[in-house]
Motif scaffolding. Structure first.
Motif, PDB file in Angstrom:
ATOM      1  N   LYS A 180       0.820  -1.211   0.000  1.00  0.00           N
ATOM      2  CA  LYS A 180       0.000   0.000   0.000  1.00  0.00           C
ATOM      3  C   LYS A 180       0.861   1.272   0.000  1.00  0.00           C
ATOM      4  N   SER A 181       1.824   1.311   0.899  1.00  0.00           N
ATOM      5  CA  SER A 181       2.650   2.524   1.001  1.00  0.00           C
ATOM      6  C   SER A 181       3.493   2.706  -0.264  1.00  0.00           C
ATOM      7  N   ARG A 182       4.009   1.596  -0.766  1.00  0.00           N
ATOM      8  CA  ARG A 182       4.813   1.666  -1.986  1.00  0.00           C
ATOM      9  C   ARG A 182       3.975   2.194  -3.147  1.00  0.00           C
ATOM     10  N   CYS A 192      -1.609  13.730   0.914  1.00  0.00           N
ATOM     11  CA  CYS A 192      -1.385  13.468   2.331  1.00  0.00           C
ATOM     12  C   CYS A 192      -1.809  12.035   2.615  1.00  0.00           C
ATOM     13  N   TYR A 193      -0.852  11.208   3.050  1.00  0.00           N
ATOM     14  CA  TYR A 193      -1.105   9.782   3.268  1.00  0.00           C
ATOM     15  C   TYR A 193      -1.121   9.494   4.761  1.00  0.00           C
ATOM     16  N   LEU A 194      -2.302   9.216   5.292  1.00  0.00           N
ATOM     17  CA  LEU A 194      -2.436   8.873   6.706  1.00  0.00           C
ATOM     18  C   LEU A 194      -2.407   7.352   6.816  1.00  0.00           C
ATOM     19  N   ASP A 195      -1.250   6.850   7.224  1.00  0.00           N
ATOM     20  CA  ASP A 195      -1.003   5.411   7.243  1.00  0.00           C
ATOM     21  C   ASP A 195      -1.600   4.809   8.517  1.00  0.00           C
ATOM     22  N   GLU A 196      -2.315   3.698   8.378  1.00  0.00           N
ATOM     23  CA  GLU A 196      -2.951   3.005   9.511  1.00  0.00           C
ATOM     24  C   GLU A 196      -3.861   3.941  10.298  1.00  0.00           C
ATOM     25  N   THR A 200       4.564  -9.717   2.029  1.00  0.00           N
ATOM     26  CA  THR A 200       5.554  -9.496   0.967  1.00  0.00           C
ATOM     27  C   THR A 200       6.797  -8.818   1.549  1.00  0.00           C
ATOM     28  N   ARG A 201       6.568  -7.882   2.465  1.00  0.00           N
ATOM     29  CA  ARG A 201       7.702  -7.173   3.074  1.00  0.00           C
ATOM     30  C   ARG A 201       8.672  -8.151   3.736  1.00  0.00           C
ATOM     31  N   LEU A 202       8.124  -9.130   4.503  1.00  0.00           N
ATOM     32  CA  LEU A 202       9.005 -10.096   5.176  1.00  0.00           C
ATOM     33  C   LEU A 202       9.718 -10.989   4.156  1.00  0.00           C
TER      34      LEU A 202
HETATM   35 MG   LIG Z   1       2.540   0.984   4.944  1.00  0.00          MG
END
Ligand SMILES: [Mg+2]
Ligand SMILES: Nc1ncnc2c1ncn2[C@@H]1O[C@H](COP(=O)(O)OP(=O)(O)O)[C@@H](O)[C@H]1O
Length: 269
Positions: free
Chosen positions: A47-49, A104-108, A222-224
């Motif tokens: 998502k962040s990527r 503006c990205y408000l994560d979680e 995927t990150r791990l």
């Molecule tokens: Mg993220």
């Protein structure tokens, strides 16, 4: 506010992002109308990527806020600070984004308390305004400003969920771990491992994703997998690399660790 520092929010280089289901086209259309967008999906699925990639593609500055339960409205909007000349107003990240026309990205977002979350409401309807109550200023958002939030449906509880009145201000895109061949391609590329190693890592992840709700809150992300690949690319033995990145972070339960370890051993002996 130091408007002169806009460049610091630019995404300088193209982030590597593999489009999986036309989400870039959908996002672009939403952005064209400055529609607020919610990205839903498990942790570590891209998502962040994706937001970084879209900010780069649209040539817009990106301001990311990692939300947490101690966050107050002032942390987003801004506050008066004391300095040697008296009190000075300092814009918070949401205000800065609204002024400069950033994404503006408000994560979680669910991590934030609901009384904090409501400050985004006036920015998400046709007014596109942000009142700075303490300062007595009403900001009209820059025409390029857009609000994006991320949300992990797996963590939701009655205590921690978005109000309907917040949810219904956003269009939403579902994210999930990429299909196996795509995910292997991503892991190979991000970690610098060969296709066969990446493929094995993805297969291990698939086994653990089936255990979600049966002793695991969430499967291997995927990150791990990228971490595992990076350790292997550093010359670490695959077994130890997987232990450190795929087994130990995920659970403390000895039985579950053994189950995960067995999955690793199926592919790396
Ligand atoms: Mg993220
Ligand atoms: N579609 C994708 N294209 C490229 N990399 C991806 C993709 N999906 C996941 N990744 C990789 O997974 C990692 C974690 O993704 P991230 O965006 O941080 O997850 P999230 O924000 O959903 O928790 C990224 O750093 C990247 O290496």
């Amino acid at each position: 506010m130091n408007i002169q520092n806009i460049e610091q929010y630019g995404v300088a280089r193209e982030p590597f992002y593999r489009v999986t289901a036309g989400e870039d086209v959908l996002y672009e259309a939403a952005y064209a109308r400055r529609m607020p967008v919610m990205l839903k999906g498990p942790t570590g699925c891209g998502k962040s990527r994706f937001v970084e990639y879209m900010a780069w593609k649209l040539r817009r500055p990106l301001i990311t806020v990692a939300c947490n339960e101690d966050m107050t409205a002032s942390d987003l909007v801004g506050r008066f600070l004391l300095d040697k000349n008296g009190t000075v107003w300092q814009d918070g990240p949401l205000t800065t984004a609204a002024r400069i026309g950033a994404i503006c990205y408000l994560d979680e977002i669910v991590e934030a308390r609901q009384d904090t979350t409501v400050v985004i409401h006036p920015l998400t309807d046709h007014r596109r305004q942000l009142p700075l109550d303490k300062k007595g200023e009403l900001i009209s958002a820059h025409p390029n400003f857009q609000l994006v939030i991320s949300y992990n449906p797996g963590y939701q509880s009655l205590m921690k969920d978005l109000k309907q009145s917040t949810k219904q201000r956003f269009a939403a895109l579902d994210f999930d771990y990429p299909a196996a061949d795509l995910e292997a391609e991503i892991v190979a590329r991000e970690a610098g491992v060969d296709a066969s190693t990446a493929d094995k890592l993805v297969q291990i992840a698939h086994r653990t994703r089936n255990l979600k709700g049966h002793g695991l809150d969430e499967g291997i992300s995927t990150r791990l997998l990228v971490y595992a690949g990076q350790m292997i690319a550093e010359g670490v033995d695959a077994d130890a690399a997987c232990q450190m990145t795929l087994v130990t972070p995920l659970t403390d339960d000895p039985d579950m660790r053994q189950t995960l370890q067995a999955a690793v051993e199926t592919f790396f002996v």
